[in-house]
Motif scaffolding. Sequence first.
Motif, PDB file in Angstrom:
ATOM      1  N   ARG A  33      -4.693   1.955  -6.547  1.00 26.22           N
ATOM      2  CA  ARG A  33      -6.071   1.547  -6.786  1.00 26.22           C
ATOM      3  C   ARG A  33      -6.936   2.260  -5.745  1.00 26.22           C
ATOM      4  NH1 ARG A  33      -5.734  -4.049  -6.295  1.00 26.22           N
ATOM      5  NH2 ARG A  33      -6.048  -3.809  -4.063  1.00 26.22           N
ATOM      6  N   PRO A  34      -7.934   2.990  -6.186  1.00 28.62           N
ATOM      7  CA  PRO A  34      -8.762   3.711  -5.214  1.00 28.62           C
ATOM      8  C   PRO A  34      -9.563   2.731  -4.354  1.00 28.62           C
ATOM      9  CG  PRO A  34      -9.749   3.860  -7.385  1.00 28.62           C
ATOM     10  CD  PRO A  34      -8.433   3.167  -7.551  1.00 28.62           C
ATOM     11  N   GLU A  35      -9.808   3.130  -3.116  1.00 31.90           N
ATOM     12  CA  GLU A  35     -10.657   2.321  -2.239  1.00 31.90           C
ATOM     13  C   GLU A  35     -12.093   2.446  -2.697  1.00 31.90           C
ATOM     14  OE1 GLU A  35      -9.528   0.213   0.142  1.00 31.90           O
ATOM     15  OE2 GLU A  35      -7.524   0.788  -0.521  1.00 31.90           O
ATOM     16  N   THR A  36     -12.823   1.350  -2.651  1.00 33.75           N
ATOM     17  CA  THR A  36     -14.222   1.383  -3.072  1.00 33.75           C
ATOM     18  C   THR A  36     -15.138   1.131  -1.905  1.00 33.75           C
ATOM     19  OG1 THR A  36     -14.092  -0.937  -3.691  1.00 33.75           O
ATOM     20  CG2 THR A  36     -13.776   0.692  -5.425  1.00 33.75           C
ATOM     21  N   MET A  66       0.870  -1.169   0.000  1.00 28.00           N
ATOM     22  CA  MET A  66       0.000   0.000   0.000  1.00 28.00           C
ATOM     23  C   MET A  66       0.906   1.218   0.000  1.00 28.00           C
ATOM     24  SD  MET A  66      -2.944  -1.205   2.658  1.00 28.00           S
ATOM     25  CE  MET A  66      -4.226  -0.165   1.990  1.00 28.00           C
TER      26      MET A  66
END
Length: 145
Positions: A142-145, A126
Amino acid sequence: MADYAWRYGHEGVDLEELSRLYRIAPLGHKPPEALATVFGNSRYTCFVYAADVLVGAGRALADGGDCAYIADVAVHPDHQGRGLGADIIRKLLESARGHKKIILYANPGTESFYRRLGFLHMNTAMGVWADPERAVENGLLRPET
């Protein structure tokens, strides 16, 4: 790689020339004063010259035992495709040998290159970026969803 001269350590490196190498590699704008800081704080550095012209560079931050991080590996476009980038990575890996882990982050699309050099995908990596939106756009985060 008999056509190349290798130097280790950043003393005497022309930082303007190094900055130009990153721009044309192309790895973005890295001002000379920023390069002085990051290369000065890196435990391992290597520079590759062809006829006294800087054509490759790389560095590794390392703590001396646990972790090393390879960064800023660049090869001049006229010298790409000759194995020079792989040789820079190998030299940095050899320098950092003995660390429990050696990491890097790969630009999207370069993962197979690093796999051939022994790197494996990290499942739990991360990061915190100064410009996370741009890093997401470039495929680094990668964006958090």
